[in-house]
Write a protein that holds these residues in place. Structure first.
Motif, short mmCIF file in Angstrom:
data_model
loop_
_atom_site.label_atom_id
_atom_site.label_comp_id
_atom_site.label_asym_id
_atom_site.label_seq_id
_atom_site.Cartn_x
_atom_site.Cartn_y
_atom_site.Cartn_z
N ILE A 119 0.90 -1.24 0.06
CA ILE A 119 0.01 0.03 0.06
C ILE A 119 1.07 1.27 -0.09
O ILE A 119 1.75 1.42 1.08
N HIS A 120 0.85 2.08 -0.98
CA HIS A 120 1.80 3.15 -1.31
C HIS A 120 0.88 4.53 -1.58
O HIS A 120 -0.19 4.45 -2.28
N GLN A 121 1.42 5.56 -1.17
CA GLN A 121 0.49 6.94 -1.35
C GLN A 121 1.53 7.91 -1.99
O GLN A 121 2.71 8.18 -1.54
N ASP A 161 7.47 -2.37 -14.49
CA ASP A 161 8.14 -3.93 -14.65
C ASP A 161 6.88 -4.85 -13.98
O ASP A 161 7.10 -5.97 -13.87
N LYS A 162 5.63 -4.23 -13.96
CA LYS A 162 4.59 -5.05 -13.68
C LYS A 162 3.95 -5.88 -15.05
O LYS A 162 4.45 -5.12 -15.80
N TRP A 163 3.12 -6.70 -14.51
CA TRP A 163 2.43 -7.30 -15.82
C TRP A 163 1.08 -6.21 -16.14
O TRP A 163 0.93 -5.95 -17.44
N TYR A 164 0.41 -5.68 -15.18
CA TYR A 164 -0.54 -5.05 -15.62
C TYR A 164 -0.80 -3.67 -14.42
O TYR A 164 0.01 -3.87 -13.53
N PHE A 165 -1.23 -2.48 -15.11
CA PHE A 165 -1.50 -1.50 -14.43
C PHE A 165 -3.15 -1.22 -14.46
O PHE A 165 -3.71 -1.05 -15.49
N ASP A 166 -3.71 -1.39 -13.20
CA ASP A 166 -5.12 -1.29 -13.26
C ASP A 166 -5.63 -0.14 -12.72
O ASP A 166 -5.60 0.13 -11.43
N PHE A 167 -6.35 0.61 -13.54
CA PHE A 167 -7.17 1.88 -13.25
C PHE A 167 -8.22 1.67 -12.14
O PHE A 167 -9.06 2.60 -11.47
N GLY A 168 -8.89 0.45 -12.27
CA GLY A 168 -9.93 0.18 -11.49
C GLY A 168 -11.38 0.49 -12.29
O GLY A 168 -11.00 0.78 -13.44
N ALA A 205 -2.51 9.71 -5.53
CA ALA A 205 -3.40 8.57 -5.88
C ALA A 205 -2.66 7.48 -4.74
O ALA A 205 -1.52 7.61 -4.37
N THR A 206 -3.68 6.77 -4.50
CA THR A 206 -3.35 5.30 -3.33
C THR A 206 -2.87 4.12 -4.31
O THR A 206 -4.28 3.86 -5.01
N ILE A 207 -2.16 3.53 -4.14
CA ILE A 207 -1.74 2.27 -4.83
C ILE A 207 -1.90 1.09 -4.10
O ILE A 207 -0.83 0.96 -3.13
N PHE A 208 -2.52 -0.21 -4.46
CA PHE A 208 -2.41 -1.48 -3.77
C PHE A 208 -1.79 -2.29 -4.95
O PHE A 208 -2.25 -2.38 -6.08
N GLU A 209 -0.52 -2.82 -4.53
CA GLU A 209 0.33 -3.40 -5.25
C GLU A 209 0.29 -4.89 -4.87
O GLU A 209 0.64 -5.25 -3.84
N THR A 210 0.20 -5.74 -6.03
CA THR A 210 0.49 -7.36 -5.92
C THR A 210 1.58 -7.40 -6.78
O THR A 210 2.05 -6.62 -7.62
N VAL A 246 -4.92 1.00 -8.75
CA VAL A 246 -5.16 2.42 -8.36
C VAL A 246 -6.45 2.43 -7.37
O VAL A 246 -7.73 1.96 -7.83
N GLN A 247 -6.23 2.38 -5.97
CA GLN A 247 -7.54 2.27 -5.12
C GLN A 247 -8.19 3.54 -5.01
O GLN A 247 -9.34 3.56 -4.67
#
Length: 333
Positions: free
Chosen positions: A224-226, A280-287, A240-245, A251-252
């Motif tokens: 969890i990052h801000q 370097d992620k597979w996906y970036f999810d805007f929600g 933006a608040t990011i939930f990273e797996t 983007v939460q």
């Protein structure tokens, strides 16, 4: 012959549950479709709002699946307090075993007086291995699709270029002297940007209070990052608040002040997040960009996400009658 058994979750099982879902950080090769959201510390930050009905599925003495869940009346949800849910499965499990597990779960719920199981299925792009078994089993058990929401997702392995309109607002933000800051202090964004905007536009509050998101970020510091955007004077104007797996940056929360919107603060921030921080992620999810349980689409918000190269994936929610377990009896030839 190995035998399945199902146990209702209690705190006695906390360590076993958490070990099973911890493969997210490479700690333990347990489950293939996991998330830090399934860790008990995350699930229980709002335990006062939900009656937990989580299940552990054992094969002999080994955990092979868990079901994060809560109960309301004669319905079990997986899980109303989480973005997604469903059976969390052992990494090397095979389809026939998943079929047997789902049949056992439905029978267990039926015998416990539960008539309906509702699952907001974990989207495939969140899974580290192919894992659509539950979709197939929901088809076999005649589940009903009750909600479909559109997630805007960038696939880093097949990128769509940034729209030219985003480049011009990015340049505008740079000229305005805006700066990006990563911080552990969630209060400025929550109190000065997010909460006022949600109240003014939707008469709503964030899903997580400031106290809750601070608590969670302390326990899940790698997830969890801000990120905030500051103007020349150091005042916050967007964030933006990011939930990273492991495979996805999600983007939460996202919001900006009127000044921030005018100066292109979010364009500056998301170009950084997409093209540098999480490249370097597979996906970036805007929600999602939906309202009314998916029946309405916020086209302006959807269009803005698409200008960054995001395209649509669907997140589905199903309801299945637990008595339909019998449809799984004679499937395997």
């Amino acid at each position: 012959m190995s035998k399945l058994s199902i146990k209702a979750y209690t705190t006695d099982y906390k360590s076993r549950w958490d070990r099973f879902v911890a493969s997210l950080n490479g700690i333990y090769k347990g489950s293939k479709n996991t998330s830090f959201l399934f860790h008990r510390d995350f699930m229980e930050y709002h335990q006062d709002r939900f009656e937990d009905h989580s299940l552990l599925i054992f094969k002999d003495e080994k955990v092979v699946a868990v079901l994060p869940a809560n109960k309301v009346g004669d319905t079990v949800y997986s899980h109303q307090g989480l973005t997604y849910g469903g059976l969390v499965l052992e990494a090397e499990i095979r389809l026939k075993e998943v079929l047997e597990i789902f049949e056992a779960v439905l029978n267990f719920l039926w015998q416990s007086g539960i008539n309906i199981l509702e699952i907001k299925v974990l989207p495939q792009f969140y899974q580290e291995l192919p894992g659509d078994e539950i979709d197939y089993l929901l088809f076999l058990t005649k589940a009903t699709l009750v909600k479909a929401e559109t997630a805007s997702v960038i696939d880093y392995r097949n990128r769509i270029p940034l729209n030219s309109s985003r480049k011009s607002t990015f340049n505008q933000a740079q000229k305005a002297g805006l700066q990006i800051q990563k911080t552990k202090d969630f209060e400025p964004f929550w109190k000065q940007i997010l909460e006022p905007n949600l109240e003014a536009r939707h008469h709503a509050e964030p899903t997580h209070s400031l106290e809750e998101i601070t608590f969670l970020a302390e326990r899940f510091k790698y997830n969890i990052h801000q990120f905030n955007v500051l103007d020349k004077k150091g005042k916050i104007c967007a964030g933006a608040t990011i939930f990273e797996t492991r495979p996805v940056a999600h983007v939460q929360y996202i919001s900006a002040s009127p000044q921030g919107r005018k100066q292109g603060a979010l364009d500056l921030l998301f170009r950084y997040l997409i093209e540098e921080k999480y490249v370097d992620k597979w996906y970036f999810d805007f929600g999602t960009s939906n309202e009314q349980a998916g029946l309405k689409l916020n086209n302006g918000l959807q269009f803005w996400k698409e200008t960054f190269g995001a395209r649509t994936r669907v997140q589905r929610t199903y309801r299945v009658s637990t008595e339909n377990a019998h449809y799984l009896k004679d499937v395997v030839l």
